[in-house]
Design a protein around this motif. Structure first.
Motif, PDB file in Angstrom:
ATOM      1  N   MET A   1     -26.939  73.126 -75.201  1.00 47.74           N
ATOM      2  CA  MET A   1     -28.281  73.922 -75.210  1.00 47.74           C
ATOM      3  C   MET A   1     -28.458  75.197 -74.415  1.00 47.74           C
ATOM      4  O   MET A   1     -27.889  75.210 -72.834  1.00 47.74           O
ATOM      5  CB  MET A   1     -29.029  73.138 -74.567  1.00 47.74           C
ATOM      6  CG  MET A   1     -29.808  71.601 -76.208  1.00 47.74           C
ATOM      7  SD  MET A   1     -31.496  71.393 -75.640  1.00 47.74           S
ATOM      8  CE  MET A   1     -30.973  69.948 -73.819  1.00 47.74           C
ATOM      9  N   PRO A   2     -28.383  76.607 -74.384  1.00 53.05           N
ATOM     10  CA  PRO A   2     -28.237  77.967 -73.377  1.00 53.05           C
ATOM     11  C   PRO A   2     -29.812  77.735 -73.325  1.00 53.05           C
ATOM     12  O   PRO A   2     -30.559  77.367 -73.516  1.00 53.05           O
ATOM     13  CB  PRO A   2     -28.295  79.251 -75.215  1.00 53.05           C
ATOM     14  CG  PRO A   2     -27.732  78.941 -76.130  1.00 53.05           C
ATOM     15  CD  PRO A   2     -28.294  76.827 -76.149  1.00 53.05           C
ATOM     16  N   GLN A   3     -29.294  78.091 -70.959  1.00 50.79           N
ATOM     17  CA  GLN A   3     -30.286  78.062 -70.239  1.00 50.79           C
ATOM     18  C   GLN A   3     -30.499  80.033 -69.788  1.00 50.79           C
ATOM     19  O   GLN A   3     -29.276  80.144 -69.672  1.00 50.79           O
ATOM     20  CB  GLN A   3     -30.340  77.515 -69.520  1.00 50.79           C
ATOM     21  CG  GLN A   3     -31.790  77.635 -68.649  1.00 50.79           C
ATOM     22  CD  GLN A   3     -32.392  76.227 -68.181  1.00 50.79           C
ATOM     23  OE1 GLN A   3     -31.784  75.344 -68.498  1.00 50.79           O
ATOM     24  NE2 GLN A   3     -33.968  75.890 -67.498  1.00 50.79           N
ATOM     25  N   LEU A  62     -26.337  88.541 -72.820  1.00 51.66           N
ATOM     26  CA  LEU A  62     -25.447  87.097 -73.620  1.00 51.66           C
ATOM     27  C   LEU A  62     -26.418  86.047 -73.385  1.00 51.66           C
ATOM     28  O   LEU A  62     -25.746  85.183 -73.911  1.00 51.66           O
ATOM     29  CB  LEU A  62     -25.302  86.584 -71.429  1.00 51.66           C
ATOM     30  CG  LEU A  62     -23.511  88.441 -71.075  1.00 51.66           C
ATOM     31  CD1 LEU A  62     -23.598  87.975 -69.346  1.00 51.66           C
ATOM     32  CD2 LEU A  62     -22.889  88.447 -71.661  1.00 51.66           C
ATOM     33  N   TYR A  63     -27.623  85.587 -72.999  1.00 48.04           N
ATOM     34  CA  TYR A  63     -27.994  84.756 -73.593  1.00 48.04           C
ATOM     35  C   TYR A  63     -28.453  85.012 -74.695  1.00 48.04           C
ATOM     36  O   TYR A  63     -27.824  84.217 -75.789  1.00 48.04           O
ATOM     37  CB  TYR A  63     -29.337  84.739 -72.813  1.00 48.04           C
ATOM     38  CG  TYR A  63     -30.285  83.531 -73.475  1.00 48.04           C
ATOM     39  CD1 TYR A  63     -30.068  82.817 -73.436  1.00 48.04           C
ATOM     40  CD2 TYR A  63     -31.656  83.726 -74.340  1.00 48.04           C
ATOM     41  CE1 TYR A  63     -30.643  81.477 -73.513  1.00 48.04           C
ATOM     42  CE2 TYR A  63     -32.414  82.431 -74.028  1.00 48.04           C
ATOM     43  CZ  TYR A  63     -32.210  81.522 -73.936  1.00 48.04           C
ATOM     44  OH  TYR A  63     -32.728  80.298 -74.303  1.00 48.04           O
ATOM     45  N   LYS A  64     -28.798  85.906 -75.766  1.00 47.59           N
ATOM     46  CA  LYS A  64     -28.437  86.199 -76.864  1.00 47.59           C
ATOM     47  C   LYS A  64     -27.114  86.105 -76.978  1.00 47.59           C
ATOM     48  O   LYS A  64     -27.467  85.026 -78.547  1.00 47.59           O
ATOM     49  CB  LYS A  64     -28.919  87.654 -77.344  1.00 47.59           C
ATOM     50  CG  LYS A  64     -31.124  87.332 -76.766  1.00 47.59           C
ATOM     51  CD  LYS A  64     -31.286  89.128 -77.391  1.00 47.59           C
ATOM     52  CE  LYS A  64     -30.121  90.392 -77.329  1.00 47.59           C
ATOM     53  NZ  LYS A  64     -31.271  91.631 -77.159  1.00 47.59           N
ATOM     54  N   VAL A  65     -25.863  86.642 -76.941  1.00 51.71           N
ATOM     55  CA  VAL A  65     -24.879  85.643 -77.904  1.00 51.71           C
ATOM     56  C   VAL A  65     -24.683  84.439 -77.541  1.00 51.71           C
ATOM     57  O   VAL A  65     -24.592  84.035 -78.241  1.00 51.71           O
ATOM     58  CB  VAL A  65     -24.091  86.228 -76.913  1.00 51.71           C
ATOM     59  CG1 VAL A  65     -22.448  86.079 -76.850  1.00 51.71           C
ATOM     60  CG2 VAL A  65     -23.624  87.784 -76.866  1.00 51.71           C
ATOM     61  N   ARG A  66     -25.562  83.734 -76.246  1.00 58.92           N
ATOM     62  CA  ARG A  66     -24.504  82.106 -76.245  1.00 58.92           C
ATOM     63  C   ARG A  66     -25.717  81.217 -77.392  1.00 58.92           C
ATOM     64  O   ARG A  66     -25.632  80.249 -78.049  1.00 58.92           O
ATOM     65  CB  ARG A  66     -25.476  81.404 -74.782  1.00 58.92           C
ATOM     66  CG  ARG A  66     -24.697  82.142 -74.203  1.00 58.92           C
ATOM     67  CD  ARG A  66     -25.084  81.094 -72.842  1.00 58.92           C
ATOM     68  NE  ARG A  66     -24.617  81.921 -71.391  1.00 58.92           N
ATOM     69  CZ  ARG A  66     -25.029  83.217 -70.829  1.00 58.92           C
ATOM     70  NH1 ARG A  66     -26.838  82.918 -70.988  1.00 58.92           N
ATOM     71  NH2 ARG A  66     -24.562  83.794 -69.339  1.00 58.92           N
ATOM     72  N   LEU A  67     -27.230  82.319 -77.685  1.00 51.54           N
ATOM     73  CA  LEU A  67     -28.108  81.674 -79.312  1.00 51.54           C
ATOM     74  C   LEU A  67     -26.921  81.566 -79.942  1.00 51.54           C
ATOM     75  O   LEU A  67     -26.981  80.841 -81.403  1.00 51.54           O
ATOM     76  CB  LEU A  67     -29.127  82.354 -78.877  1.00 51.54           C
ATOM     77  CG  LEU A  67     -30.476  81.757 -77.323  1.00 51.54           C
ATOM     78  CD1 LEU A  67     -31.432  82.856 -77.803  1.00 51.54           C
ATOM     79  CD2 LEU A  67     -30.198  80.323 -78.070  1.00 51.54           C
TER      80      LEU A  67
END
Length: 253
Positions: A1-3, A62-67
């Motif tokens: 789960m990305p954080q 980067l978080y949007k990429v992880r999502l």
């Protein structure tokens, strides 16, 4: 789960930490990061472009990429699973052991995608050693290499689609592109529009101002969004929908 990591030291305002996303991510996770990013942008407007602000904005992207990548994990599993039928039990055990860290790292930042390519090369070398040990020579090695190349190419395609989906959602939230312009979307060959001399599509008016040859180049560059003999406004609407623009164009445009 990305954080999303906490805002970096020196950030000018207090922002609450986002909880880990759902597994897989849901619409609320995308809404939360957009709200968080808007607060970071507001801090940049008020306090200026500090190092902490730049770092926080980079973490948001980067978080949007992880999502996006986490959303694609079920599709990745569907691509990788058929590969198991191509190997002997000994080969499969070896490859699974090497692919385990690759799977664990799939949700990390874009810079780590380069490490995936290196790990695929390590897998190929290890498979070659196994092939030599069991007496299977060139044919088995070629078969394994081809399968790993297919998996790597599929992962790259899925990552590209996941990131493109995030860009479209952001652009869709920006309506006609005012006051914040649209984000660019890579062409199907991986190049950026500006790299091939195409005008930026910042807002709805920039669509209307597109020369016909540039409009046709966009249509082709995005994989043939409309027939070349289609009317101009049909091409404009196809291009707008592709990048997430909500404007509607008519014959006068």
């Amino acid at each position: 789960m990305p954080q999303l990591p906490p805002v970096p030291p020196g950030f000018p305002v207090d922002l609450p930490n986002l909880p880990p996303s759902a597994d897989p991510p849901v619409a609320a996770d995308w809404t939360a990061i957009r709200v968080h990013q808007a607060a970071v942008l507001a801090a940049r407007t008020t306090f200026g472009e500090t190092n902490a602000v730049r770092e926080a904005l980079a973490e948001c992207e980067l978080y949007k990429v992880r999502l996006g990548i986490a959303s694609s994990t079920p599709m990745i599993a569907a691509v990788v699973q058929p590969a198991a039928e191509q190997f002997t039990p000994m080969q499969l055990a070896q490859i699974n052991g090497l692919l385990a860290p690759l799977t664990a790292q799939i949700g990390q930042v874009a810079a780590q995608i380069g490490q995936v390519t290196e790990q695929v090369g390590q897998v190929t070398a290890q498979v070659g050693q196994v092939t030599a040990q069991v007496g299977q020579l060139g044919e088995a090695t070629a078969q394994v290499n081809n399968r790993l190349d297919e998996v790597r190419d599929s992962l790259q395609i899925l990552c590209h689609h996941a990131m493109a989906g995030g860009v479209r959602r952001d652009n869709n939230d920006r309506a006609d592109g005012h006051p914040e312009g649209y984000e660019p979307l890579q062409l199907v060959n991986g190049e950026w529009p500006e790299d091939v001399g195409l005008p930026d599509l910042q807002n709805a008016q920039s669509f209307r101002d597109l020369p016909q040859n540039a409009l046709n180049a966009y249509i082709i560059g995005y994989g043939g969004l409309a027939a070349m003999n289609a009317q101009r406004h049909v091409k404009l609407n196809s291009l707008a929908r592709h990048i997430g623009c909500t404007a509607v164009f008519g014959p006068a445009d």
